[in-house]
Every structure is written in C-alpha cells, then in structure tokens.
Write an enzyme that holds these catalytic residues in place. Sequence first.
Site, PDB file in Angstrom:
ATOM      1  CB  SER A  40      65.984  57.369  16.698  1.00 47.33           C
ATOM      2  OG  SER A  40      64.943  56.511  16.306  1.00 47.33           O
TER       3      SER A  40
ATOM      4  CG  ASP B   2      58.971  60.750  18.030  1.00 48.04           C
ATOM      5  OD1 ASP B   2      58.643  59.989  17.093  1.00 48.04           O
ATOM      6  OD2 ASP B   2      60.129  60.813  18.481  1.00 48.04           O
TER       7      ASP B   2
ATOM      8  CG  HIS C 156      61.660  60.244  15.375  1.00 53.10           C
ATOM      9  ND1 HIS C 156      61.795  59.755  16.664  1.00 53.10           N
ATOM     10  CD2 HIS C 156      62.574  59.557  14.632  1.00 53.10           C
ATOM     11  CE1 HIS C 156      62.729  58.815  16.697  1.00 53.10           C
ATOM     12  NE2 HIS C 156      63.216  58.686  15.481  1.00 53.10           N
TER      13      HIS C 156
END
Length: 279
Positions: free
Chosen positions: A95, A224, A253
């Site tokens: 991320s 996601d 995610h």
Amino acid sequence: MSTITVKDGTTIYYKDWGKGPVVTFSHGWPLSSDAWDGQMLFLAQHGFRVVAHDRRGHGRSSQPSDGNDMDGFADDLAAVIETLDLKDVTMVGHSTGGGEVTRYIGRHGTKRVSKIVLISAVPPGLVKSPTNPEGLPIEAVDQMRASLATDRAQFYRELAFPFYGANRPGAKVSQGILDQFFLWSMQSGLKSSYDTVTALSKTEFHNDLKKFDVPTLLIHGEDDQIVPINISSRRSAKLIKGAVELYYPGLPHGLTATHPDLINRDLLAFCQEGKRKVA
C-alpha cells in the site's frame, strides 16, 4: 528497542530477524511493522534475514511535525538500509509502503537492491489529475482528512472492514484481525496520519517507476476496495520494465493478513528465484 536516529533527529524503530539474504518490509498506512509479522516469521524460518521499520509518526517511531511525505519516508528507509549496511536487498512494500519503496528507488537507485515486490501498492498515483485521469476524486481524500480530524478512532474502526474485505458477503475475517488494525492505527500520530493522506493525494510515481531496473513482482487482490487494482498495479506494470504481475480474484487490500499462506508461498518463491536479467 532497536532504533536509529535520522538526520532531522527523528527516531526510527526497526526489527531485524533471522540470517541469510535480506528482505526489507515497508508497511501500509496507518499501521506499523507489526503488520508484516506473518511474512517476517515465515521468511526468517526459511533462511532469510528480514528487516522492517515503523514509518516516522507510526508505531514505536517518534512523531515529528515535519517530513511526513514520500521523500521523507523514502529517506528514512534509506537510513535504515545504510545504517545496517544491507546489500542485495529484496524490498517489499504494501500500500503506502509500496509508494515508499518506489520513491526510494527514484531517490536512491538500486545499488543496494536486487528485487522489488509491490503489494496492493499505491503507485503510480491515487488521485485524479491531468496525468492520472483514472484516479480517485480529491473529494474522497478531503472526506478522509475530515474524518481523521473529527474522530479518527471511529474512522479506523470503520476502515478495517473494507480494508480486509469483511464487508463482503461470506467473508471470513476474524475479530482479531479487525482489532489489531485498530490498535496499530491508533499507535500512529494524528498529524503524521493526516499528513500522509495529503502526501498521497499530491504524489505521483510515474518517473520513479521508470527507474526500476531489477526484477519486480506486482501482487494485488482484484477486489481491493482501498487501492483499486485498475488505477494502481495494472498501470504500474506498464511503466516497469519486465514486471511480473500476480493478481488474486476476490482478494482484498489487506490480503497479507487474510490470506497469509498464499502470499507467503508466492513471496518465498520470488525471493528464492536466482538473479535474472530484466527483459
């Protein structure tokens, strides 16, 4: 605690486990290096040295007023790598941590790097702009910042559900996973968390990605809800020479926590691959 002090006086906490080829881990927002424990333990048990730090303003690192941007985060990562004199590193980022790794390459190059893994990563850019027309509207970022400033605890509790896909029918996400997300998030300083959202809204990584010249693996869940795959990994793959794409149908995610066996298996396989030229 194991810490280093970087040039502006900020104290950066890190953990360093195992012996063997080095793998570094950069965590997502607004968590800490503990989010990587499942991957770190697994790789340490399979003959790797694993190093992860808490980003400035997060976890056990100090909470400076300044430097809460991608350049600052990348330079802190460089300080950890250089202080520990790590070489031939496989860099892994999830991320926002994927943005940190990407900006590190842009600013510091690959002289200490052998491979890169970007997992559910934010590059090449999250917010809509002339060079990023498919990005998210700035209004979504404004809403996040307002929620943080008003009631960050409730914001984090609610964010955990789409982060791990727990809001999907039939999802099997334990209460423990949701609780640890809240605990790690509340460890982060409000100013750093707020500034990081601002940094993500203003930062684009196109030029950084073009500097990748080592084998790179892109991992992403196709469901996601935080960093949609079509505006992130699928676009980054077009900018990274020879990138390998590994996408998982239906995964969220936070797939490193919801599906650790799958991620650990594929991460280990990539780390164990011999050196190869970038096509």
